[in-house]
Design a protein around this motif. Structure first.
Motif, short mmCIF file in Angstrom:
data_model
loop_
_atom_site.label_atom_id
_atom_site.label_comp_id
_atom_site.label_asym_id
_atom_site.label_seq_id
_atom_site.Cartn_x
_atom_site.Cartn_y
_atom_site.Cartn_z
N GLU A 1 1.07 -1.02 -0.30
CA GLU A 1 -0.18 0.52 0.00
C GLU A 1 0.78 1.36 0.14
O GLU A 1 0.41 2.70 -0.60
N VAL A 2 2.14 1.30 1.01
CA VAL A 2 2.73 2.15 1.07
C VAL A 2 3.06 2.27 -0.61
O VAL A 2 3.88 3.95 -1.14
N ARG A 3 4.05 1.60 -1.65
CA ARG A 3 4.60 1.57 -2.15
C ARG A 3 3.18 2.37 -3.22
O ARG A 3 3.97 2.97 -4.17
N GLN A 4 2.14 1.36 -3.22
CA GLN A 4 1.93 2.62 -4.23
C GLN A 4 0.80 3.83 -4.36
O GLN A 4 1.23 4.70 -5.18
N VAL A 5 1.25 4.62 -2.98
CA VAL A 5 0.57 5.79 -2.69
C VAL A 5 2.23 7.19 -2.64
O VAL A 5 1.89 7.58 -4.04
N PHE A 6 3.46 5.81 -2.87
CA PHE A 6 4.57 6.37 -3.47
C PHE A 6 4.97 6.80 -4.99
O PHE A 6 4.91 7.62 -5.63
N GLU A 7 4.21 5.83 -5.44
CA GLU A 7 4.69 5.65 -6.79
C GLU A 7 3.56 6.72 -7.21
O GLU A 7 4.17 7.37 -8.83
N ALA A 8 2.84 7.19 -7.13
CA ALA A 8 1.58 8.01 -7.83
C ALA A 8 1.95 9.58 -7.43
O ALA A 8 1.68 10.35 -7.95
N ASN A 9 1.92 10.07 -6.64
CA ASN A 9 2.50 11.15 -5.44
C ASN A 9 4.04 11.02 -5.38
O ASN A 9 4.09 12.65 -5.09
N PHE A 10 4.47 10.75 -5.27
CA PHE A 10 5.91 10.18 -5.50
C PHE A 10 7.44 10.46 -6.95
O PHE A 10 7.07 10.91 -8.08
#
Length: 277
Positions: free
Chosen positions: A100-109
């Motif tokens: 889940e953390v990687r999914q957020v960072f892939e989109a937002n960062f």
């Protein structure tokens, strides 16, 4: 005056949609991105001469490269890049899985970083351009239950602050837009939740989950007014690096500054003594 070319990611709804409409109404050209083919086709049919849409998921780095090549082949420049696409995520730190953390960072960062890197050569070639990063008041102040999202926006702000220093001598400007709660789909269909819940966090992260979902459709921020503010920011000869938007954003950012200042003063003598004499 020659039309400026704006590349805006995530224009299907919310702030991205409002900004695209305002920019097209101003007479500039919008290059926008959608994640669905039918949205691309509908936009292109409805906005001939005013804008052009591309199919893009910002987590797909090869797709980013292909879109930028297509833009370069047709337009050979981007005057304003607005990195708007992103996702929200709620859950306590312990509740959040690595996936889940990687999914957020892939989109937002990482997606934002990749597109910024791909557009920079065009801006350097013309010795001009403005990169507008859509951050959040949560890019400066964290909230229990929102920590992973906060981390992704803190990372965005960190690289953007350094980038602004690197590209200023090249005629390129960088700005961070830090909205508070706006009446978009962010707290609704655009919000992801940690699949795991831990009862010990019910009064902190759990309360934040309930509060954020409870304000969906009731947020104070007006996307149309935010779009107008961003247009004014880009039109400014000396634009601000940070643009907070909304009363809540002002309040929370002031709280963060007060907290940092208090800790700085409380520990000043300790800091000063932690050096070789």
């Amino acid at each position: 005056m020659e039309k400026r070319i704006w590349l805006i990611t995530g224009i299907s709804s919310g702030l991205g949609k409002a900004l695209a409409e305002r920019i097209m109404d101003s007479g500039d050209l919008v290059l926008g991105t959608f994640r669905k083919e039918n949205q691309v086709n509908e936009f292109n049919k409805a906005n001939q001469g005013r804008g052009h849409a591309y199919l893009l998921d910002v987590t797909d780095h090869l797709a980013i490269e292909n879109v930028v090549v297509a833009i370069k082949n047709v337009y050979n420049k981007v005057d304003v890049l607005v990195n708007n696409a992103g996702i929200g995520f709620i859950g306590a730190i312990e509740e959040s899985s690595m996936e889940e953390v990687r999914q957020v960072f892939e989109a937002n960062f990482f997606g934002v970083l990749k597109l910024t890197q791909e557009i920079l050569p065009l801006m350097r070639e013309h010795k001009a351009g403005h990169i507008v990063q859509i951050s959040s008041h949560g890019g400066l102040k964290a909230f229990g239950g929102f920590g992973i999202y906060n981390a992704s926006k803190f990372a965005l702000e960190g690289f953007s602050e350094a980038l602004a220093q690197e590209v200023a001598p090249l005629g390129i400007k960088v700005s961070l837009v830090e909205p508070g709660p706006f009446r978009t789909q962010f707290a609704g269909s655009g919000l992801l939740e940690a699949k795991r819940t831990i009862p010990d966090y019910n009064e902190t992260a759990g309360a934040f989950r309930a509060k954020l979902k409870g304000v969906d459709g009731k947020q104070e921020g007006d996307p149309a007014k935010a779009a107008e503010a961003i247009l004014q920011l880009v039109n400014d000869e000396t634009p601000s690096f940070r643009l907070p938007l909304g009363k809540t954003a002002l309040l929370t950012i002031e709280m963060k500054l007060d907290s940092v200042r208090d800790d700085l003063e409380r520990n000043r003598s300790i800091a000063e003594n932690a050096v070789f004499i």
